[in-house]
Design a protein around this motif. Structure first.
Motif, PDB file in Angstrom:
ATOM      1  N   UNK A  74      -2.953  -1.002   3.709  1.00  0.00           N
ATOM      2  CA  UNK A  74      -3.972  -0.522   2.766  1.00  0.00           C
ATOM      3  C   UNK A  74      -5.368  -0.937   3.170  1.00  0.00           C
ATOM      4  N   UNK A  75      -5.546  -2.199   3.541  1.00  0.00           N
ATOM      5  CA  UNK A  75      -6.877  -2.666   3.924  1.00  0.00           C
ATOM      6  C   UNK A  75      -7.357  -2.011   5.208  1.00  0.00           C
ATOM      7  N   UNK A  96       6.562   2.719  -3.023  1.00  0.00           N
ATOM      8  CA  UNK A  96       6.891   1.641  -3.953  1.00  0.00           C
ATOM      9  C   UNK A  96       8.005   2.071  -4.903  1.00  0.00           C
ATOM     10  N   UNK A  97       7.844   3.288  -5.443  1.00  0.00           N
ATOM     11  CA  UNK A  97       8.850   3.770  -6.376  1.00  0.00           C
ATOM     12  C   UNK A  97      10.209   3.937  -5.708  1.00  0.00           C
ATOM     13  N   UNK A  98      10.178   4.510  -4.469  1.00  0.00           N
ATOM     14  CA  UNK A  98      11.443   4.709  -3.761  1.00  0.00           C
ATOM     15  C   UNK A  98      12.108   3.382  -3.404  1.00  0.00           C
ATOM     16  N   UNK A  99      11.296   2.415  -2.961  1.00  0.00           N
ATOM     17  CA  UNK A  99      11.854   1.109  -2.628  1.00  0.00           C
ATOM     18  C   UNK A  99      12.423   0.428  -3.867  1.00  0.00           C
ATOM     19  N   UNK A 156      -6.773  12.043   3.520  1.00  0.00           N
ATOM     20  CA  UNK A 156      -5.766  11.068   3.958  1.00  0.00           C
ATOM     21  C   UNK A 156      -5.687   9.884   3.011  1.00  0.00           C
ATOM     22  N   UNK A 157      -6.854   9.463   2.535  1.00  0.00           N
ATOM     23  CA  UNK A 157      -6.873   8.333   1.603  1.00  0.00           C
ATOM     24  C   UNK A 157      -6.115   8.674   0.323  1.00  0.00           C
ATOM     25  N   UNK A 177      -2.629   6.987  -0.880  1.00  0.00           N
ATOM     26  CA  UNK A 177      -2.386   6.358  -2.181  1.00  0.00           C
ATOM     27  C   UNK A 177      -1.133   6.928  -2.833  1.00  0.00           C
ATOM     28  N   UNK A 178      -1.026   8.276  -2.764  1.00  0.00           N
ATOM     29  CA  UNK A 178       0.153   8.909  -3.341  1.00  0.00           C
ATOM     30  C   UNK A 178       1.412   8.438  -2.617  1.00  0.00           C
TER      31      UNK A 178
END
Length: 601
Positions: free
Chosen positions: A415-416, A252-255, A240-241, A245-246
């Motif tokens: 993330x945290x 991020x890339x899509x946004x 899952x981690x 991350x992926x």
């Protein structure tokens, strides 16, 4: 399939156990309530019985008192005083009243009217004796009052004395009967309570054997399943981690791509027949495209010039397979002329399904610059090109800042929490069941926080309320959801009952501006109460955001353009300009901040 069937069977079993559990609890509760009702009823009856026994005993005392008073008046006193006669008369009246209440019942004394057969017989036997005494006493008092012959009183006194013993004997029988019936009631109540107690114990035993014990076994099996799947959970957490991350990078890339395409590129998607599938926000604003224009062809939306429309339709028809790149001239509804550098790229979506991706660049300024080159010198042309570069760099800078803000929200929040989830899973010790159970419970709570974080992040994207119902419903939903997610009191007031729909570009910008202002109040102002007010006039829509936070120095923030707060204010000022609006910011240190957006409508 077996696993799903087993889960369904477990759910049915737990459901049945829960039903039986509630049935048992209700049975015990009803038993206790009925027991209390019976006990209270019997206690009330016993109170009445004790009072009746007391009054019955008092009747014997009153009869003896009457005899004593009669003897004193007849043998001791030479003359009867009115006070003595009155006293004897009052005693006789009390004796009659009490006897009547005992025999026939009395609401004031709480004596029952219904009696057992034995008591009715005893009262029937004592009535002639009671009547003889009362009649003789009344005649005796009348003779004393009239001062009649002493010989008549002697006969009356003898009658009273002869009946007084029988009355006492019969009254003793009545008192004994009352006492016997009260004892029978107590005995009956004791039996009932024993039966209720036995039934309650039976229900508790049945509950233990058929509810608690099976439930305990089910829980033990469930814990065993949890422990056995812990190793799988550890591996799943690791996977899952990696996936997270992926996914984070993909998001991020899509946004970034979506934001760049919507707000930087002039693009749209059309069918091979020229009908519109989607138009980007910036392109829609340029050509004044609204949802009411969705039934028109791309060429009709792009320009009002019929020749240019035929030219565009011809290009789409002829070049839909090979693609095309060139410059076209368009005229919008207001009669403004634009030049676009248009590229048409064929895209295959599915087998036998394709569409055309249109990417444009507004080269109007470039065309103007080319004309200016003919009459201006090279220095002036160079200066205009440099200004254009500065404007472009600012646009790109704003895009990057927005991307960084979204990335920071995901990294600092979700993330945290995912990292914490990973470390907590790794720290579970299978040998320590108690601590394992506690950590599993903690992981459940942490998972809920992660879901809440994801919900917050996705909510900050495009809300469906905006396109479906308009700016009023979307702002109400925004304040409601943020209030739930943050725990702060965020309220929305539509002060003038504004219910109009605006251009989609104006609505999304108003929504984003309000969202940015609320987020700033939550993150930086440390406010606990936020109020969003919406009002309008015939030509102006006003949105006011008030908070009770710590406030800030506006001049100091304006100087720090590189800080988060400074960029936030710059973002709001630039965005409000896109829709020809104005922003006013008023903040007092230690008291709060007010941000006002005025948009022409």
């Amino acid at each position: 399939m077996k696993k799903s069937n087993q889960e369904a069977a477990d759910k049915i079993t737990f459901k049945n156990l829960r039903r039986w559990y509630f049935f048992a609890l209700w049975t015990i509760a009803i038993t206790v309530i009925l027991s209390q009702i019976l006990v209270q009823y019997n206690l009330k009856q016993q109170l009445s019985d004790s009072k009746i026994i007391n009054i019955s005993g008092k009747q014997r005392m009153l009869s003896q008192k009457i005899v004593k008073e009669v003897l004193i008046l007849h043998y001791v006193s030479d003359t009867a005083s009115p006070k003595q006669i009155s006293h004897l008369k009052s005693v006789v009246e009390l004796w009659k009243t009490t006897q009547n209440a005992l025999e026939n019942g009395s609401d004031s004394l709480a004596f029952p009217k219904e009696k057992s057969e034995t008591l009715r017989k005893l009262y029937a036997e004592i009535n002639p004796i009671f009547n003889s005494i009362t009649e003789a006493t009344d005649l005796f008092l009348l003779n004393l009052k009239q001062k009649s012959k002493n010989a008549d009183n002697q006969k009356l006194v003898q009658t009273i004395l002869n009946n007084e013993g029988n009355f006492l004997s019969r009254m003793n029988q009545i008192v004994s009967q009352y006492d016997l019936e009260a004892h029978e009631k107590v005995t009956e109540q004791r039996k009932i309570e024993y039966w209720i107690f036995a039934f309650t114990l039976f229900v508790l035993l049945m509950e233990f054997f058929f509810i608690f014990k099976p439930t305990n076994k089910k829980i033990e099996k469930l814990i065993a399943k949890l422990l056995s799947s812990e190793k799988k959970a550890l591996k799943l957490a690791y996977d899952t981690e990696i996936i997270s991350e992926i996914k984070e990078n993909s998001v991020k890339e899509l946004k970034s791509l979506n934001y760049a395409m919507e707000n930087t590129l002039l693009y749209c998607r059309i069918n091979p027949d020229g009908s519109i599938i989607h138009i980007g926000e910036k392109f829609a604003k340029l050509i004044n495209y609204t949802k009411f224009s969705s039934n028109k062809k791309f060429s009709e939306v792009l320009t009002t010039d019929e020749k240019e429309q035929l030219n565009i339709d011809r290009i789409i028809f002829e070049k839909q397979r090979s693609g095309w790149t060139g410059e076209i001239k368009i005229i919008n509804k207001e009669g403004q002329t634009f030049w676009l550098d248009l590229s048409m790229v064929p895209v295959t979506i599915k087998k036998e399904e394709s569409e055309l991706l249109i990417i444009c660049f507004n080269i109007t300024e470039r065309k103007k610059a080319q004309r200016e080159v003919e009459r201006l010198n090279i220095e002036n042309s160079t200066e205009k090109i440099n200004q254009q570069k500065i404007i472009s760099s600012k646009i790109v800078e704003n895009q990057e800042n927005e991307q960084n803000r979204i990335a920071k929200e995901i990294h600092d929040g979700i993330g945290q929490m995912l990292t914490g989830l990973k470390f907590s899973l790794e720290s579970i010790n299978l040998d320590d069941k108690e601590k394992s159970a506690q950590k599993i419970e903690y992981l459940k709570k942490l998972s809920l926080h992660i879901i809440k974080g994801v919900r917050t992040a996705t909510f900050n994207l495009m809300p469906p309320e905006l396109s479906d119902h308009g700016i009023v419903s979307s702002l109400a939903k925004l304040t409601q959801e943020l209030s739930k997610l943050t725990g702060k009191e965020i309220l929305f007031y539509n002060k003038t009952d504004f219910n109009q729909r605006l251009d989609s570009l104006i609505e999304i910008n108003i929504y984003r501006l309000t969202q940015e202002a609320i987020n700033n109040a939550i993150k930086y102002a440390e406010s606990s109460h936020i109020i969003v007010q919406l009002s309008h006039s015939n030509s102006l829509l006003s949105v006011i955001i008030d908070d009770n936070g710590k406030g800030f120095d506006i001049k100091a923030v304006d100087k720090k353009r590189n800080s988060e707060s400074g960029m936030g204010l710059l973002f709001m000022k630039e965005r409000i300009q896109y829709i020809n609006g104005r922003v006013f910011i008023n903040s007092i240190l230690g008291e709060g901040t007010r941000i006002t957006f005025n948009i022409p409508i």
